[in-house]
Design an enzyme around this catalytic site. Structure first.
Site, PDB file in Angstrom:
ATOM      1  N   ASP A   1       9.951  -1.355  -4.388  1.00 36.48           N
ATOM      2  CA  ASP A   1       9.121  -0.895  -3.339  1.00 36.48           C
ATOM      3  C   ASP A   1       8.088  -2.130  -3.069  1.00 36.48           C
ATOM      4  O   ASP A   1       7.345  -2.543  -4.040  1.00 36.48           O
ATOM      5  CB  ASP A   1       8.344   0.283  -3.534  1.00 36.48           C
TER       6      ASP A   1
ATOM      7  N   HIS B   1       3.184  12.708   4.931  1.00 38.78           N
ATOM      8  CA  HIS B   1       1.821  12.652   4.737  1.00 38.78           C
ATOM      9  C   HIS B   1       1.272  13.845   5.509  1.00 38.78           C
ATOM     10  O   HIS B   1       0.099  14.276   5.443  1.00 38.78           O
ATOM     11  CB  HIS B   1       1.074  11.360   5.254  1.00 38.78           C
TER      12      HIS B   1
ATOM     13  N   CYS C   1       5.379   1.077   3.941  1.00 39.20           N
ATOM     14  CA  CYS C   1       5.109   2.033   4.617  1.00 39.20           C
ATOM     15  C   CYS C   1       3.755   1.890   5.271  1.00 39.20           C
ATOM     16  O   CYS C   1       2.803   0.948   4.722  1.00 39.20           O
ATOM     17  CB  CYS C   1       4.878   3.433   3.731  1.00 39.20           C
TER      18      CYS C   1
END
Length: 748
Positions: free
Chosen positions: A592, A688, A637
């Site tokens: 990531d 989220h 992200c």
């Protein structure tokens, strides 16, 4: 000479605001109780700042979620769907921040993006032809009055009009359409604050440290030529941070503002600009204490800097809001020889006051003690790490064979279906998981008991993933407290605070580890549980790692070596972990890089020369030695990636997944335009938000993706990890995702 700060952490010394807000969301306390917690925190923070000796105290830097969202509600930049909700103003505010699904309606949360080059996230205001600018909230006035009633004169803070318009999104309208109405609204604020007894207002304009040319320069000139025509007796501080204002410095010094706030930490040209001339009729708010890092200020360097500016009126300040550092070092258990090197938010107040005393000829002891701190070497270099970095060459950063050939090999190896489904890595971290991890850390349970608990959770979630038909599984990361801290705890060179929380967005906080010395891997980090999970299923289980750039960017970095050198040290450590995973049968490894863009210079002209030319190779170094049949994924992200697509492709991963749901898949247009070669997994729903997307909603998103990306290149996944979500909503959402993918697969 006086002192000031730009802003202060709002979550509280012990995250009181977080806990109260989440209790309110769970309906465990009333709105009045939440508001009382907020009032108490604001008052205690104002008093703390004043008692520390800071001369000018800010107000309205507090927020329940985000100050940009506060500005949207202040100026009525709120969708009609939210205004029509039969809820309180606070609940409408949270509906737009988090999304809302209930009897009153269905509202998607605003897009969320990185706040400049930080790990804080702001919510993006949305303008449309229905937007009518007017004041519809009293927060800025109420909080000024709160402080005034407590005997504290504050300087109200608000995001400036240029930055507000620049950071917003527009639907069938443009920023210039709203200049006049927005200027009128700001001037109304000037007038009302002046009537209340305010002396100053602080307009935060960090957008000015970017490239301000062409249309953006015209917009700035238009706004401020109108805005400052009447200040209603208020003094205006135009505050910038996160860089220098080279494009508009002369314009700023000619504006009829009373103070200009400049960043001397990240502003590479700030000192040079100021030395070229600063008007005597204005006050320089000099950001000389680092608001983004936790190391002590080197007083001698700062004193020499201030003396060399040649400015008549100076206020000593922070480089940016102290929102970006933890509350206080007092709550930490470091040995004194370590603790003395750190300054969190509260300690930075002391640094400003001590610098003020030294500049006024009264701080001899503080100056002497600070000088001693910097006279001796803090750490001993790791000779082995230094030698390895020295021996790196161009080939060290290249993976063979090339992407297209690897893709053919991996297709034959994995035999995955069209539109393969997966998740980003983490599953919900329940109270039970956190408590068990804490018990193990406190030696209240044995290693055997802890391992049994973790294994049980992995078994349960692997079975669920198999039952719903996910194609590539994950082990859930139940053993990990944080995607960066977990790795830091298993690497040499790191320190960890006990209570060093920093707000990331809303009630979400992170506890960045501290890079204390040279970083090296001394033992496997993730192999144990990845290998265990793979042994329990015939399906592929991804190995989950955090990339070197993100580990660096989400840590407090050293200031005695370059961030490039620190990142290469981390990259070599993660490379060892990648090769260990591969050797233990892990065939897909996700590395990531959620924070790749975070330290990207705010000026495009500096992107490659100062960052991407080493950050991208650092990622490639991590996976350069793996076999062709090992598939490398990465994930990003909540940043804007459309303008760095070529750099992302140069990372040479095989698959990239990224947040796309809140940004309405806009990045796909750029991928299509640039003939992006990697396989992609645009997030098909927003994790989220607590709302659960329906099967049809996800199918529509998948069809939108397929209209822009060849079906052979598409993966289906959420837009981020699921650790912050509840079990019920996480499972329901992912089950809808797999159902939607199967139905679209059948259609194709």
């Amino acid at each position: 000479m006086t002192t000031s700060i730009i802003g202060f952490p709002r979550i509280g010394e012990n995250r009181e605001l977080k806990y109260a807000t989440e209790k309110y969301w769970r309906k465990e306390i009333s709105e009045d109780e939440l508001q009382e917690t907020a009032r108490s925190l604001r008052l205690s923070h104002w008093e703390l700042i004043k008692d520390a000796g800071i001369d000018e105290v800010p107000s309205n830097d507090f927020s329940f979620f985000d100050t940009t969202l506060d500005a949207a509600f202040l100026f009525n930049i709120v969708p009609e769907s939210v205004k029509q909700l039969n809820l309180s103003q606070l609940d409408r505010y949270f509906a737009l921040a988090r999304g809302y699904q209930g009897d009153e309606g269905d509202v998607k949360a605003l897009p969320m993006k990185k706040w400049f080059n930080t790990n804080y996230h702001y919510l993006v205001p949305q303008f449309s032809d229905k937007t009518e600018i007017k004041l519809t909230d009293n927060k800025i006035f109420d909080e000024f009055q709160e402080a005034k009633d407590a005997g504290i004169q504050t300087r109200p803070v608000i995001v400036g009009p240029f930055t507000l318009l620049s950071l917003s999104e527009y639907h069938d309208v443009k920023a210039g359409d709203f200049v006049d109405d927005l200027v009128d609204a700001y001037q109304t604020i000037f007038e009302k604050l002046s009537d209340q007894g305010a002396h100053w207002i602080q307009l935060d304009e960090p957008e000015l440290v970017k490239d301000v040319t062409g249309d953006s320069k015209k917009l700035f000139d238009e706004i401020y030529s109108k805005l400052l025509s009447n200040k209603f007796g208020l003094k205006v501080l135009l505050q910038t941070y996160f860089g220098d204002v080279r494009d508009v410095y002369n314009d700023l010094t000619e504006l009829p503002v009373d103070g200009i706030g400049l960043d001397f930490i990240e502003g590479r040209k700030t000192a040079e600009l100021v030395r070229s001339g600063f008007p005597d009729d204005k006050i320089l708010f000099a950001g000389v204490v680092n608001g983004k890092n936790i190391w002590r200020n080197h007083y001698e360097d700062t004193i020499n800097l201030v003396h060399g500016l040649g400015v008549k009126n100076v206020v000593l300040s922070t480089s940016c809001s102290l929102l970006h550092v933890p509350f206080t070092i007092e709550n930490e258990e470091f040995p004194e020889e370590i603790k003395q090197h750190f300054a969190f938010a509260k300690e930075k107040l002391t640094e400003l006051v001590e610098l003020q005393s030294i500049l006024e000829g009264q701080g001899n002891n503080a100056e002497t003690n600070n000088k001693k701190l910097f006279e001796t070497a803090r750490v001993t270099p790791n000779a082995k790490v230094a030698e390895t970095i020295k021996n790196l060459n161009e080939e060290s950063f290249v993976r063979h064979p090339a992407l297209a050939e690897r893709a053919k090999i991996q297709k034959g190896e994995f035999k995955l279906p069209l539109l393969p489904t997966t998740t980003i890595g983490s599953f919900p971290q329940t109270r039970e998981v956190k408590r068990t991890r804490a018990k193990f850390r406190r030696n209240e349970i044995t290693q055997e008991e802890y391992d049994k608990f973790i294994a049980g959770h992995i078994d349960e979630w692997l079975k669920w993933q198999e039952d719903i038909g996910l194609d590539v599984l994950v082990h859930g990361e139940f053993e990990r407290n944080d995607m960066v801290e977990y790795f830091g705890q298993n690497l040499d060179g790191y320190l960890f605070s006990k209570n060093g929380w920093v707000q990331s967005y809303g009630t979400r906080g992170v506890k960045p580890p501290i890079i204390w010395g040279d970083v090296a891997r001394t033992r496997p980090i993730t192999v144990k549980w990845s290998k265990y999970a793979q042994s329990k299923t015939d399906k592929i289980v991804k190995g989950m790692l955090t990339g070197p750039v993100t580990i660096l960017n989400w840590s407090f970095p050293r200031e005695d070596i370059s961030i490039k050198e620190s990142t290469l040290q981390i990259a070599l450590a993660i490379q060892e972990e990648v090769l260990d995973l591969e050797a233990n049968g892990i065939r897909i490894i996700q590395i990531d890089e959620a924070a790749l863009r975070e330290k990207l210079p705010l000026r495009k002209t500096d992107w490659f020369s100062e960052y991407l030319d080493w950050a991208i190779p650092a990622f490639r170094l991590v996976h350069s030695k793996v076999k062709p049949e090992t598939q490398i994924h990465t994930h990003m992200c909540y940043s804007e990636f459309t303008d760095i697509i070529p750099a992302i492709e140069q990372m040479d991963a095989d698959v990239i997944s990224f947040e796309a749901s809140r940004s309405k898949l806009e990045i796909l247009d750029e991928l299509q335009k640039q003939n992006f070669k990697l396989q992609v997994g645009p997030g098909v729903y927003d994790i989220h938000s607590p709302r659960i997307p329906s099967v049809d909603e996800i199918k529509n998103t998948i069809h939108a993706i397929l209209s822009k990306v060849p079906k052979e290149k598409v993966w289906i996944n959420p837009d981020c990890g699921l650790k912050t979500r509840g079990i019920t909503e996480a499972k329901a959402s992912v089950e809808n995702l797999t159902t939607a993918a199967k139905e679209v697969r059948e259609e194709l």
